[in-house]
Design a protein around this motif. Structure first.
Motif, PDB file in Angstrom:
ATOM      1  N   ALA A 156       0.845  -1.198   0.427  1.00 11.32           N
ATOM      2  CA  ALA A 156       0.137   0.004   0.217  1.00 11.32           C
ATOM      3  C   ALA A 156       1.100   1.187   0.228  1.00 11.32           C
ATOM      4  N   GLY A 157       2.399   1.095  -0.242  1.00 11.29           N
ATOM      5  CA  GLY A 157       3.143   2.891  -0.172  1.00 11.29           C
ATOM      6  C   GLY A 157       4.054   2.476   0.811  1.00 11.29           C
ATOM      7  N   TRP A 158       3.578   2.141   1.857  1.00 10.71           N
ATOM      8  CA  TRP A 158       3.912   2.796   3.858  1.00 10.71           C
ATOM      9  C   TRP A 158       5.267   2.413   3.238  1.00 10.71           C
ATOM     10  N   HIS A 159       6.478   2.767   4.200  1.00 13.40           N
ATOM     11  CA  HIS A 159       7.208   2.710   4.201  1.00 13.40           C
ATOM     12  C   HIS A 159       7.744   2.141   5.446  1.00 13.40           C
ATOM     13  N   GLY A 160       8.370   1.488   5.360  1.00  8.25           N
ATOM     14  CA  GLY A 160       9.193   0.023   6.136  1.00  8.25           C
ATOM     15  C   GLY A 160      10.518   0.293   6.806  1.00  8.25           C
ATOM     16  N   GLU A 161      10.462   0.279   8.078  1.00 10.15           N
ATOM     17  CA  GLU A 161      11.734   0.158   9.171  1.00 10.15           C
ATOM     18  C   GLU A 161      12.137   1.273   8.453  1.00 10.15           C
ATOM     19  N   SER A 162      10.929   2.482   8.716  1.00 14.68           N
ATOM     20  CA  SER A 162      11.713   3.743   8.700  1.00 14.68           C
ATOM     21  C   SER A 162      11.600   4.848  10.124  1.00 14.68           C
ATOM     22  N   SER A 163      13.609   4.722   9.956  1.00 12.41           N
ATOM     23  CA  SER A 163      14.813   5.556  11.005  1.00 12.41           C
ATOM     24  C   SER A 163      13.722   7.549  11.610  1.00 12.41           C
ATOM     25  N   ASP A 202       8.006   0.478  12.433  1.00 11.77           N
ATOM     26  CA  ASP A 202       7.495  -0.327  11.521  1.00 11.77           C
ATOM     27  C   ASP A 202       7.197  -0.070  10.307  1.00 11.77           C
ATOM     28  N   PHE A 203       6.428   1.364  10.296  1.00 14.73           N
ATOM     29  CA  PHE A 203       5.615   1.391   9.293  1.00 14.73           C
ATOM     30  C   PHE A 203       5.383   3.395   9.186  1.00 14.73           C
ATOM     31  N   ALA A 204       5.665   3.946   8.488  1.00 14.90           N
ATOM     32  CA  ALA A 204       5.159   5.668   8.148  1.00 14.90           C
ATOM     33  C   ALA A 204       4.988   5.654   6.689  1.00 14.90           C
ATOM     34  N   LYS A 205       4.223   6.658   6.930  1.00 13.84           N
ATOM     35  CA  LYS A 205       3.675   7.413   5.573  1.00 13.84           C
ATOM     36  C   LYS A 205       3.029   9.239   5.809  1.00 13.84           C
ATOM     37  N   GLN A 206       3.688   9.802   4.987  1.00 18.84           N
ATOM     38  CA  GLN A 206       2.917  10.652   5.763  1.00 18.84           C
ATOM     39  C   GLN A 206       3.259  11.430   6.830  1.00 18.84           C
ATOM     40  N   PHE A 229      15.578   8.954  13.861  1.00 18.66           N
ATOM     41  CA  PHE A 229      16.946  10.237  13.726  1.00 18.66           C
ATOM     42  C   PHE A 229      18.320   9.642  11.951  1.00 18.66           C
ATOM     43  N   ARG A 230      18.599  10.886  11.608  1.00 18.99           N
ATOM     44  CA  ARG A 230      19.327  10.910  10.737  1.00 18.99           C
ATOM     45  C   ARG A 230      21.199  10.466  11.005  1.00 18.99           C
ATOM     46  N   ASP A 231      21.187  10.945  12.408  1.00 22.35           N
ATOM     47  CA  ASP A 231      22.344  10.248  12.683  1.00 22.35           C
ATOM     48  C   ASP A 231      22.788   9.149  13.413  1.00 22.35           C
ATOM     49  N   PRO A 232      24.082   8.890  12.843  1.00 23.69           N
ATOM     50  CA  PRO A 232      24.506   7.428  12.629  1.00 23.69           C
ATOM     51  C   PRO A 232      24.816   6.702  14.116  1.00 23.69           C
ATOM     52  N   ASP A 233      24.727   7.343  15.469  1.00 23.00           N
ATOM     53  CA  ASP A 233      24.468   7.083  16.288  1.00 23.00           C
ATOM     54  C   ASP A 233      23.059   6.837  17.349  1.00 23.00           C
ATOM     55  N   TYR A 234      22.172   6.704  16.159  1.00 22.84           N
ATOM     56  CA  TYR A 234      21.070   6.463  16.330  1.00 22.84           C
ATOM     57  C   TYR A 234      20.008   5.675  15.631  1.00 22.84           C
ATOM     58  N   GLN A 235      20.390   4.412  15.356  1.00 27.13           N
ATOM     59  CA  GLN A 235      20.283   3.866  14.277  1.00 27.13           C
ATOM     60  C   GLN A 235      19.841   1.879  14.501  1.00 27.13           C
ATOM     61  N   GLY A 236      19.460   1.618  13.712  1.00 27.60           N
ATOM     62  CA  GLY A 236      19.321   0.469  14.120  1.00 27.60           C
ATOM     63  C   GLY A 236      17.466   0.393  14.640  1.00 27.60           C
ATOM     64  N   ASP A 237      17.194  -1.519  15.218  1.00 28.04           N
ATOM     65  CA  ASP A 237      15.637  -1.309  16.147  1.00 28.04           C
ATOM     66  C   ASP A 237      15.126  -0.346  17.086  1.00 28.04           C
ATOM     67  N   THR A 238      15.900   0.347  17.870  1.00 31.24           N
ATOM     68  CA  THR A 238      15.507   0.712  19.200  1.00 31.24           C
ATOM     69  C   THR A 238      14.916   2.146  18.077  1.00 31.24           C
ATOM     70  N   TRP A 239      15.670   2.793  17.393  1.00 29.59           N
ATOM     71  CA  TRP A 239      14.874   3.508  16.558  1.00 29.59           C
ATOM     72  C   TRP A 239      14.175   4.086  15.569  1.00 29.59           C
ATOM     73  N   ARG A 240      13.823   3.073  15.138  1.00 23.59           N
ATOM     74  CA  ARG A 240      12.997   2.694  14.053  1.00 23.59           C
ATOM     75  C   ARG A 240      11.600   2.392  14.298  1.00 23.59           C
TER      76      ARG A 240
END
Length: 219
Positions: free
Chosen positions: A73-80, A95-99, A82-93
């Motif tokens: 349906a066009g949802w983004h999966g595992e959307s981060s 599951d889905f995002a759209k608009q 934050f942009r900061d590389p120190d705050y990536q991974g499952d903790t900072w994601r």
């Protein structure tokens, strides 16, 4: 699938606004379009090669079906968040995002209930860490107590009822609207855990025979 729901900070009313209505209707349609037959087929597909690969619960089947349909349906999966590389991974994601909408599918341990509730807040509020996404409202999909029992889920998962319990003490921290969906048990079957080997349990589908069990007996 059938579900119950709880609206926090008027989320249900806000989801009817033009800005959010289309995404909300997509989410609801994705959930109600998952049938008992879909669940059975997906669950049993994991044991096609050998029964030892059958999961103990419906968790994997529901997760995979939701993932496929959200992405279709066009949802983004595992959307981060934050942009900061120190705050990536499952903790900072998410599951889905759209608009402007963030979604968490929360079948994990009860110890992370508060964190799952905070994720939509992090995604929606301004932060000192540079954001990768900016939403305005959150939605959480969890298992009800009846689905936990009928679906063979681990006893330690955070259920829909547990999420509702966490709302009052977190009221001043959860500053964004959150709509919580509790998935109900299948109507035609349950998962029964079977000891396949000394250290191996699998979840077998047991069909309901109409008229033999009351709803209370079933779940």
């Amino acid at each position: 699938m059938n579900f119950i729901n709880h609206s926090f900070r008027h989320a249900e009313v806000i989801f009817q606004e033009p800005e959010f209505r289309e995404q909300f209707e997509e989410i609801i349609q994705i959930i109600v379009d998952i049938t008992d037959d879909d669940l059975i087929a997906r669950h049993q597909s994991y044991g096609t090669v050998s029964e030892e690969f059958l999961p103990k619960s419906l968790s994997r089947a529901i997760n995979h079906l939701l993932q496929e349909r959200f992405l279709a349906a066009g949802w983004h999966g595992e959307s981060s968040i934050f942009r900061d590389p120190d705050y990536q991974g499952d903790t900072w994601r998410l599951d889905f995002a759209k608009q402007d909408v963030s979604v968490e599918v929360a079948f994990n341990h009860g110890s992370v209930v508060a964190w799952n509730l905070l994720k939509p807040v992090l995604a929606s509020e301004l932060n000192h860490v540079q954001k990768a996404i900016q939403t305005k409202i959150g939605l959480i999909i969890a298992a009800t107590e009846e689905l936990k029992r009928a679906g063979g889920f681990d006893g330690a998962i955070g259920t829909y009822e547990r999420y509702i319990e966490f709302l009052p003490p977190l009221n001043n921290i959860l500053t964004v609207p959150i709509f919580i969906i509790g998935l109900k048990a299948p109507e035609t079957f349950r998962i029964e855990q079977f000891q396949l080997a000394p250290r191996k349990k699998v979840g077998r589908v047991v069909m309901r025979e109409p008229g033999l069990l009351t709803d209370g007996d079933w779940i």
